[in-house]
Design an enzyme around this catalytic site. Structure first.
Site, PDB file in Angstrom:
ATOM      1  N   GLU A 219       0.816  -0.852  -0.343  1.00 17.99           N
ATOM      2  CA  GLU A 219      -0.192   0.156  -0.238  1.00 17.99           C
ATOM      3  C   GLU A 219       1.041   0.878   0.044  1.00 17.99           C
ATOM      4  O   GLU A 219       1.376   1.725   0.938  1.00 17.99           O
ATOM      5  CB  GLU A 219      -0.663  -0.067   1.181  1.00 17.99           C
ATOM      6  N   CYS A 253      -2.259   9.942   2.385  1.00 18.93           N
ATOM      7  CA  CYS A 253      -1.726   8.806   1.041  1.00 18.93           C
ATOM      8  C   CYS A 253      -2.584   8.795  -0.470  1.00 18.93           C
ATOM      9  O   CYS A 253      -2.256   9.676  -1.373  1.00 18.93           O
ATOM     10  CB  CYS A 253      -1.828   7.445   1.261  1.00 18.93           C
TER      11      CYS A 253
END
Ligand code: NAD
Length: 468
Positions: A219, A253
């Site tokens: 991720e 993010c």
């Protein structure tokens, strides 16, 4: 390496051996036991909500308590409820059809716990990005070891003590330390490793895991673009862009990383973002809901990016505010037309700075997005659904929201993950359950099965059935 790290690595290896042994005695954890595990996570989440907010505030210096509630605690409550509700159906074996010449028989897929799972988590949402994969791994019937970020020591200690209240260490364990411990963690022969963090470290993690053939979910981050179409009003875009960008001071993010605005509109979009920010935080410097930067290193890097753009001739717009004193706060900042080769346009920003550059049509905007690494998220603003969907057709990204930012993250039934340089694999909801389970292929044949007829010596039956 420090003595503390050496000792922690020794402890880590013992924990792994203990988890491995425990898994062997409980390979197919029962539904009821998994429900207990999910409930334990939900009850820790509710019981410690104030402590979680305190720990985040201590780690960041200033961390909006509302945003900790929203993005970490409420998120986990919803995720646990969803997992509890869906687990039974996810665990059911899935029948598949079999070809006529293999009948009679039954074929199905069993989702089985993958084993002992390693999770490495970052500092930006230090609780949720650790607890959410732990929840998925527990729902899948796995054992879990977590290595949280060294940048958020208060949260790491809290998570360790919280988890110890409900789980034995041969079930869920926390290992503390920085990159040296992280690096050692990746050499363990986990049955699956989920890493959340930078693309650069992600590469090292994937390499280390390959030695053990440990499957990895990465991720990662990257530059998530926003494309604003001609038909979308600047004021409306500004409202949601300001929230997406300045929540957690841009240390997200999936925060919008840069905006591609229609020609001649960068200024009005920038003004509308700054106007919205000014309403949200009348004085960002003292506002407890405007979060600080996590460390001096990150703070200096972000200021450096702003100064570099200024020196390169870009116009810098900043929200008005007083003096943040010792808090590592950076004013909400919009940068108009920074040079393409500046750090702001080359690196993931990961802070409260939003560059806006102009496109001369959607084709041009998409071409510029496609010339870069594949982003974790892409946001497109258009009043016309067809136009917005044509941008989805013309680009590739981990996820997308039309006319807003970040909302896809909160839909548990959507897989969350990157593509290309923003990562591979996914979790959240069923995608997380699938990540931490093995799809075991089972064929149940009756005692006498016609496949016996297709064996040497091959003859007429073989010709009739197989030699076609
Ligand atoms: P980071 O890569 O510096 O650190 C993340 C974790 O990796 C920490 O626990 C750290 O101790 C560990 N680590 C550091 N070096 C290591 C090594 N050599 N081997 C193994 N582990 C090591 O990342 P960060 O600065 O904490 O996080 C920021 C990045 O994470 C940004 O790029 C952001 O976009 C990305 N991110 C992605 C997601 C997502 O869900 N896709 C979520 C949050 C953050």
């Amino acid at each position: 390496m420090s003595d503390t790290d050496t000792k922690e690595i020794e402890r880590m290896n013992q924990l792994f051996a203990a988890q491995k042994a425990a898994f062997e005695t409980d390979r197919h954890r029962a539904y009821e036991d998994r429900l207990r595990d999910i409930d334990a996570i939900a009850s820790l989440n509710a019981k410690h909500k104030d402590a979680i907010k305190d720990a985040a505030a201590a780690d960041f210096g200033v961390r909006s308590r509302c945003e900790t509630q929203l993005s970490e605690i409420s998120y986990m409550r919803t995720a646990a409820e969803h997992t509890r509700r869906q687990l039974w159906s996810w665990m059911q074996k899935k029948k598949v059809s079999i070809p006529g010449n293999l009948k009679p028989g039954k074929a199905y897929i069993r989702r089985e716990p993958i084993g002992v799972v390693g999770i490495i988590s970052p500092w930006n949402y230090p609780y949720q990005l650790a607890f959410s994969p732990i929840l998925a791994a527990l729902a899948a019937g796995c054992r879990v070891m977590l290595k949280p970020s060294e940048y958020t020591p208060n949260m790491s200690e809290l998570m360790k003590s919280m988890l110890a209240e409900e789980f034995d260490e041969d079930h869920v364990a926390v290992v503390l330390g920085g990159p040296d411990v992280g690096q050692a963690f990746t050499t363990i022969a986990f049955d699956h490793l989920l890493y959340t963090g930078s693309t650069q470290v992600g590469r090292l993690v994937a390499k280390a895991a390959a030695e053990n053939l440990t499957p990895v979910t990465l991720e990662l981050g990257g530059k998530s673009p926003v494309i604003v179409a001609d038909d979308f009003p600047s004021e409306k875009a500004g409202e949601t862009l300001a929230f997406g960008k300045f929540m957690n001071a841009g240390q997200t993010c999936i925060a919008p990383d840069y905006v591609l605005a229609p020609e001649g509109r960068s200024r009005t979009i920038a003004d509308s973002i700054i106007a919205r920010v000014q309403k949200a935080y009348p004085d960002w410097a003292t506002d407890e809901d405007y979060t600080a930067i996590v460390s001096d290193k990150h703070y200096e890097r972000l200021n450096g990016l702003i100064e570099e753009a200024r020196a390169g001739g870009a116009e810098i717009l900043q929200a008005e505010g007083g003096d943040p004193g010792n808090a590592r706060k950076i004013a909400p900042t919009v940068v108009l037309n920074p040079p393409e080769d500046s750090g702001l346009m080359q690196e993931e920003i990961f802070g409260p700075v939003l560059p806006i550059v102009e496109h001369n049509g959607l084709e041009d905007a998409m071409k510029r997005v496609n010339a870069r690494d594949r982003p974790l998220a892409l946001y497109v603003y258009s009043k016309n659904k067809k136009t917005a969907r044509s941008v989805i057709e013309g680009t590739i990204s981990g996820g997308t929201v039309i006319n807003n930012t970040m909302l896809h993250y909160a839909v548990e039934d959507l897989p969350f993950g990157g593509v290309g340089a923003s990562g591979y694999g996914a979790y959240h909801g069923e995608a997380g359950f699938e990540t931490f389970t093995h799809a075991r292929a089972v064929f149940e044949a009756p005692v006498w099965h016609p496949s016996r007829l297709i064996q040497p010596p091959y003859g007429k039956i073989f010709d009739a059935v197989a030699n076609k």
